[in-house]
Motif scaffolding. Structure first.
Motif, mmCIF file in Angstrom:
data_model
loop_
_atom_site.group_PDB
_atom_site.id
_atom_site.type_symbol
_atom_site.label_atom_id
_atom_site.label_comp_id
_atom_site.label_asym_id
_atom_site.label_seq_id
_atom_site.Cartn_x
_atom_site.Cartn_y
_atom_site.Cartn_z
ATOM 1 N N ALA A 6 0.856 -1.190 0.000
ATOM 2 C CA ALA A 6 0.000 0.000 0.000
ATOM 3 C C ALA A 6 0.888 1.235 0.000
ATOM 4 N N PRO A 7 0.379 2.362 -0.532
ATOM 5 C CA PRO A 7 1.174 3.590 -0.509
ATOM 6 C C PRO A 7 1.602 3.954 0.908
ATOM 7 N N GLY A 8 2.863 4.302 1.044
ATOM 8 C CA GLY A 8 3.403 4.652 2.341
ATOM 9 C C GLY A 8 3.937 3.471 3.124
ATOM 10 N N ILE A 9 3.596 2.251 2.684
ATOM 11 C CA ILE A 9 4.087 1.036 3.364
ATOM 12 C C ILE A 9 5.188 0.400 2.535
ATOM 13 N N GLY A 10 4.861 0.094 1.290
ATOM 14 C CA GLY A 10 5.870 -0.427 0.379
ATOM 15 C C GLY A 10 6.571 -1.666 0.893
ATOM 16 N N GLY A 11 7.901 -1.666 0.807
ATOM 17 C CA GLY A 11 8.692 -2.824 1.190
ATOM 18 C C GLY A 11 9.132 -2.847 2.637
ATOM 19 N N GLU A 12 8.572 -1.947 3.439
ATOM 20 C CA GLU A 12 8.998 -1.865 4.841
ATOM 21 C C GLU A 12 8.407 -2.963 5.707
ATOM 22 N N VAL A 13 7.392 -3.639 5.198
ATOM 23 C CA VAL A 13 6.761 -4.707 5.966
ATOM 24 C C VAL A 13 6.620 -5.939 5.084
ATOM 25 N N GLY A 14 6.149 -6.994 5.694
ATOM 26 C CA GLY A 14 5.928 -8.235 4.962
ATOM 27 C C GLY A 14 6.634 -9.392 5.625
ATOM 28 N N ALA A 15 5.894 -10.151 6.426
ATOM 29 C CA ALA A 15 6.488 -11.299 7.110
ATOM 30 C C ALA A 15 6.910 -12.344 6.084
ATOM 31 N N MET A 16 8.117 -12.857 6.242
ATOM 32 C CA MET A 16 8.649 -13.827 5.280
ATOM 33 C C MET A 16 8.229 -15.252 5.588
ATOM 34 N N LEU A 17 7.704 -15.492 6.798
ATOM 35 C CA LEU A 17 7.054 -16.762 7.141
ATOM 36 C C LEU A 17 7.930 -17.987 6.857
ATOM 37 N N GLY A 18 9.204 -17.860 7.148
ATOM 38 C CA GLY A 18 10.105 -19.004 7.028
ATOM 39 C C GLY A 18 10.629 -19.287 5.642
ATOM 40 N N THR A 19 10.414 -18.378 4.687
ATOM 41 C CA THR A 19 10.833 -18.626 3.310
ATOM 42 C C THR A 19 12.228 -18.093 2.989
ATOM 43 N N THR A 20 12.782 -17.288 3.873
ATOM 44 C CA THR A 20 14.006 -16.552 3.539
ATOM 45 C C THR A 20 15.170 -17.476 3.217
ATOM 46 N N ARG A 21 15.352 -18.529 3.998
ATOM 47 C CA ARG A 21 16.476 -19.434 3.764
ATOM 48 C C ARG A 21 16.417 -20.050 2.365
ATOM 49 N N SER A 22 15.254 -20.534 1.981
ATOM 50 C CA SER A 22 15.149 -21.195 0.683
ATOM 51 C C SER A 22 15.345 -20.204 -0.463
ATOM 52 N N ILE A 23 14.934 -18.956 -0.272
ATOM 53 C CA ILE A 23 15.124 -17.955 -1.323
ATOM 54 C C ILE A 23 16.601 -17.614 -1.458
ATOM 55 N N PHE A 24 17.283 -17.438 -0.343
ATOM 56 C CA PHE A 24 18.728 -17.207 -0.386
ATOM 57 C C PHE A 24 19.460 -18.395 -1.015
ATOM 58 N N GLN A 25 19.158 -19.581 -0.536
ATOM 59 C CA GLN A 25 19.870 -20.767 -1.018
ATOM 60 C C GLN A 25 19.540 -21.054 -2.483
ATOM 61 N N GLY A 26 18.298 -20.817 -2.871
ATOM 62 C CA GLY A 26 17.933 -20.998 -4.272
ATOM 63 C C GLY A 26 18.706 -20.062 -5.180
ATOM 64 N N LEU A 27 18.861 -18.801 -4.745
ATOM 65 C CA LEU A 27 19.663 -17.856 -5.525
ATOM 66 C C LEU A 27 21.099 -18.349 -5.643
ATOM 67 N N PHE A 28 21.656 -18.853 -4.552
ATOM 68 C CA PHE A 28 23.025 -19.373 -4.572
ATOM 69 C C PHE A 28 23.182 -20.504 -5.589
ATOM 70 N N LEU A 29 22.207 -21.390 -5.666
ATOM 71 C CA LEU A 29 22.287 -22.552 -6.550
ATOM 72 C C LEU A 29 21.913 -22.240 -8.004
ATOM 73 N N SER A 30 21.243 -21.132 -8.221
ATOM 74 C CA SER A 30 20.622 -20.908 -9.530
ATOM 75 C C SER A 30 21.591 -20.895 -10.716
ATOM 76 N N PRO A 31 22.798 -20.331 -10.636
ATOM 77 C CA PRO A 31 23.658 -20.382 -11.829
ATOM 78 C C PRO A 31 23.950 -21.801 -12.305
ATOM 79 N N LEU A 32 24.219 -22.703 -11.368
ATOM 80 C CA LEU A 32 24.475 -24.097 -11.728
ATOM 81 C C LEU A 32 23.237 -24.738 -12.339
ATOM 82 N N LEU A 33 22.092 -24.549 -11.697
ATOM 83 C CA LEU A 33 20.879 -25.228 -12.159
ATOM 84 C C LEU A 33 20.378 -24.641 -13.478
ATOM 85 N N VAL A 34 20.547 -23.340 -13.658
ATOM 86 C CA VAL A 34 20.193 -22.742 -14.946
ATOM 87 C C VAL A 34 21.050 -23.341 -16.059
#
Length: 419
Positions: free
Chosen positions: A261-289
């Motif tokens: 919403a305006p004024g909120i933007g990226g300052e909020v948003g619970a990641m609900l336990g997804t952060t590790r997999s997003i980081f690790q997926g990015l790390f692996l992506s060049p090989l898997l691509v």
């Protein structure tokens, strides 16, 4: 005896293809290596640590993992800012958030690379459609078809530009078109020529399927804003959901205001336990691509040798995951897609059939035996069941999986007399 005959024939075809494409594989290894180094350096610069993987809840205020993830993505993509969220449900949603963030009633969106991917047609919409589309909000869209050789019609673009034109959109990947995907070098030229036409223009690129197939990304060569899906290349087969928007700070902020919403933007948003997999997926992506692209090159070489039209050809430059193969009719196309499903580790027993899928204009058949539903870095294939009967195969977390799927697909066509 017929099975044994096919096995012997297959080994000959596969061995000949792999010998021919070996130099392309060495090039892909170098690209993967450079992208891997770039990602590691971004992790190190921002001191990624185990505590960054901790889940957040509620508003997600001061989630250092989420904030660091945005910084890492911005660096990896050579941009000022990024927003990376599991709340972006698809590539279409992510692109929609970026476009709605940039555009206002009375503005004009101009696609310079022809008709966009089918699922964006509802986002563009029609006047008064009541869906909340861009058109419904008073944003007009123009589409300049590509020339017959697949290049941008710059005369057509110049003629289409008006005082209202604000966003010039590029689709990097081929979508459901029989055309080359655009290389980073070509995208750099597009961005430069657009800025010559309109220095204040926003150049946007749909980057889906293209991430890490080359050593640079569109935001490193003049594009102002890009968007993509985490269940495609950059999620590395681990991100369970999400998308990313990367580019100039003020444009990313506008997209973030659209996402929340305006004024909120990226300052909020619970990641609900997804952060590790997003980081690790990015790390692996060049090989898997690189594994997926190797599979596409192998498929192109095999099917071209069997007399099918393939695009791109096995020795063409690669700038996305997608391999298009043209069939003589609906029946062999359907059998091909069904064989790709049969080769999956997940849901191999399911037989896909054409259906009227939301967001598509024709019946579509999709093979998607994936760990992540709709995960296009995993091996999948889909095709609108319409002339000229082209199947689009993409992904493959391992080259061996793609090779196995191609083997089953060729066998299915062999048994039915389509070879």
């Amino acid at each position: 005896m017929e099975h044994e005959q096919y096995e012997r024939q297959w080994e000959q075809w596969a061995e000949a293809a792999e010998e021919r494409i070996a130099p392309r594989f060495r090039l892909l290894d170098r690209i993967a290596e450079r992208n891997q180094w770039k990602i590691i350096q971004a992790f190190q610069k921002h001191r990624v640590s185990d505590f960054h993987f901790a889940p957040s809840t509620g508003y997600g205020y001061n989630d250092s993992g989420r904030e660091t993830l945005d910084l890492v993505y911005a660096d990896v993509f050579g941009a000022e800012a990024a927003i990376v969220r599991p709340h972006l449900v698809s590539g279409t949603h992510t692109i929609s958030a970026a476009l709605f963030g940039c555009l206002r009633p009375g503005d004009e969106l101009l696609f310079i690379t022809g008709k966009p991917y089918d699922t964006l047609h509802k986002v563009i919409g029609k006047p008064g459609d009541g869906l909340g589309s861009l058109s419904d909000w008073g944003v007009t869209t123009k589409i300049v078809p590509l020339l017959e050789n697949g290049s941008v019609d710059w005369d057509g673009v110049a003629a289409a530009v008006s005082e209202r034109t604000k966003v010039f959109a590029i689709q990097r990947s081929r979508g459901y078109d029989w055309r080359p995907s655009f290389t980073i070098e070509q995208i750099a030229e597009m961005a430069a020529r657009v800025k010559e036409l309109r220095p204040d223009a926003i150049v946007f690129a749909d980057n889906c399927y293209g991430e890490f197939t080359e050593e640079k990304e569109p935001t490193e060569v003049g594009v102002d804003l890009i968007a993509g899906s985490l269940i495609k290349n950059p999620g590395g087969g681990l991100a369970a959901s999400g998308g990313y928007i990367v580019g100039k700070q003020h444009l990313v902020d506008l997209a973030a205001y659209r996402l929340t919403a305006p004024g909120i933007g990226g300052e909020v948003g619970a990641m609900l336990g997804t952060t590790r997999s997003i980081f690790q997926g990015l790390f692996l992506s060049p090989l898997l691509v690189s594994q997926a692209v190797k599979g596409s090159i192998f498929a192109s070489a095999i099917f071209a040798n069997l007399g099918f039209d393939t695009h791109p050809r096995w020795d063409d430059p690669r700038t996305d995951l997608i391999q298009a193969i043209r069939f003589s009719g609906a029946e062999p196309l359907i059998h091909f897609v069904q064989a790709i499903q049969k080769a999956a580790a997940v849901d191999a027993h399911v037989v896909p059939e054409p259906w009227d899928m939301p967001g598509y204009e024709h019946p579509v058949i999709m093979a998607a035996g994936t760990f992540i539903q709709g995960g296009s870095l995993e091996l999948s294939a889909d095709a609108p069941v319409r002339e000229p009967y082209i199947a689009y195969m993409q992904g493959g977390l391992t080259y061996a999986h793609v090779k196995y799927a191609v083997k089953l697909a060729v066998k299915s066509l062999w048994e039915r007399g389509f070879l």
